[in-house]
Scaffold this motif. Structure first.
Motif, PDB file in Angstrom:
ATOM      1  N   TYR A  43       0.365  -0.852   0.099  1.00 45.83           N
ATOM      2  CA  TYR A  43      -0.220   0.017   0.465  1.00 45.83           C
ATOM      3  C   TYR A  43       0.943   1.532  -0.438  1.00 45.83           C
ATOM      4  N   ASP A 121       1.778   1.009  16.062  1.00 39.39           N
ATOM      5  CA  ASP A 121       1.642   1.337  14.116  1.00 39.39           C
ATOM      6  C   ASP A 121       2.545   1.364  13.873  1.00 39.39           C
ATOM      7  N   SER A 124       1.969   4.221   7.970  1.00 38.05           N
ATOM      8  CA  SER A 124       0.639   4.502   7.504  1.00 38.05           C
ATOM      9  C   SER A 124      -0.257   2.984   8.516  1.00 38.05           C
ATOM     10  N   ALA A 125       0.302   2.075   8.771  1.00 32.54           N
ATOM     11  CA  ALA A 125      -0.890   0.630   9.687  1.00 32.54           C
ATOM     12  C   ALA A 125      -0.836   0.396  10.988  1.00 32.54           C
ATOM     13  N   LYS A 126      -2.588   0.332  11.662  1.00 38.15           N
ATOM     14  CA  LYS A 126      -1.522   0.506  12.711  1.00 38.15           C
ATOM     15  C   LYS A 126      -2.427  -1.790  12.847  1.00 38.15           C
ATOM     16  N   VAL A 153      -4.798  -5.988  10.157  1.00 41.09           N
ATOM     17  CA  VAL A 153      -3.991  -4.909   9.904  1.00 41.09           C
ATOM     18  C   VAL A 153      -4.824  -4.138   8.936  1.00 41.09           C
ATOM     19  N   GLU A 154      -5.028  -2.915   9.315  1.00 43.43           N
ATOM     20  CA  GLU A 154      -5.765  -1.353   9.308  1.00 43.43           C
ATOM     21  C   GLU A 154      -4.326  -0.543   8.059  1.00 43.43           C
ATOM     22  N   LEU A 155      -5.551  -0.408   6.882  1.00 44.74           N
ATOM     23  CA  LEU A 155      -4.425   0.741   6.378  1.00 44.74           C
ATOM     24  C   LEU A 155      -5.062   1.508   5.785  1.00 44.74           C
ATOM     25  N   LYS A 159      -9.251  -2.757   6.674  1.00 41.66           N
ATOM     26  CA  LYS A 159      -9.213  -3.641   7.897  1.00 41.66           C
ATOM     27  C   LYS A 159      -8.925  -5.138   7.723  1.00 41.66           C
TER      28      LYS A 159
END
Length: 247
Positions: A43, A121, A124-126, A153-155, A159
């Motif tokens: 991403y 974090d 750009s991801a959590k 993974v959130e980006l 999710k």
């Protein structure tokens, strides 16, 4: 010469088409299946390897990893031979404690240990670690609760869920807002097709990829999984991809 150029073009297009695209904020998330439970997520300028396994050759043509997620200690998840064959000197490894204890020192930019239900974090991801384990919970379980991690993974406003080696556990059924789920289904190590389809019908990701579906009896029937999900949760898109080249 013209024929050679044509063949090269077909090959390159084929490699390109092998990547799935998930629309996200400010660009797509690219998904590249590699083998079994292994994939590459890209991403923008971020490249994530999930459970690198099967040898470094499988990653030819991929950008070097910025982040590596490892779910558990078994060789199809923490595969040191594959890790050693890749240039991960600038990569951060996220792993459970049991995996971090097995990683050689000084080979990676950093190692971040996550336990179940903790998060961190990165760029750009959590990344949030969630439980993955076998049922019933017994002392001799192949995958005891708390040792390994599934990951959310959130980006890009999306999710993604990676199940790791899990059975049909309440923590998976309780997931919400998942855009793409990668769900295992191989006996006797994880769950069967019916269990996986039932869980997916409950937490209802927008799309689901059956992965990690090679067990002692060969490859699980992912077409059956798709038909079960289509019948019980028609709003979930099932994406069947080739996780076992040559089969």
């Amino acid at each position: 010469m013209k024929k050679l150029l044509t063949l090269l073009l077909i090959f390159c297009l084929g490699k390109s088409f092998a990547q799935d695209q998930i629309p996200a904020q400010n660009g797509n998330i690219s998904i590249q299946p590699i083998l079994h439970g292994t994939l590459v997520v890209s991403y923008q300028d971020l490249t994530i390897y999930v459970d690198p396994y099967g040898g470094a050759k499988g990653f030819e043509g991929q950008k070097p990893a910025d982040l590596v997620l490892i779910t558990d200690i078994h060789g199809d998840h923490h595969n040191q031979e594959t890790l050693d064959g890749l240039d991960l000197s600038q990569a951060t490894i996220i792993a459970p404690q049991a995996v971090s204890e097995k990683l050689p020192a000084g080979k990676y930019k950093s190692v971040v240990v996550l336990g179940n239900d903790s998060s961190t974090d990165f760029s750009s991801a959590k990344i949030t670690a969630i439980p993955m384990y076998n049922l019933p919970e017994t002392a001799d379980s192949r995958h005891p609760k708390g040792r390994g991690n599934g990951y959310v993974v959130e980006l890009g406003g999306k999710k993604l869920y990676f199940s790791g080696d899990t059975e049909d556990i309440p923590e998976m059924r309780g997931l919400t807002g998942i855009d793409a789920a990668f769900v295992c289904m191989n006996l006797p190590y994880t769950m069967d097709v019916e269990q996986a389809a039932s869980a997916v019908a409950e937490f209802q990701p927008k799309m689901v990829y059956p992965y990690h579906y090679r067990g002692t009896e060969g490859l699980s029937d992912v077409e059956k999984f798709k038909s079960l999900v289509n019948a019980s949760a028609p709003g979930v898109e099932v994406r069947l991809r080739n996780w076992y080249p040559g089969n």
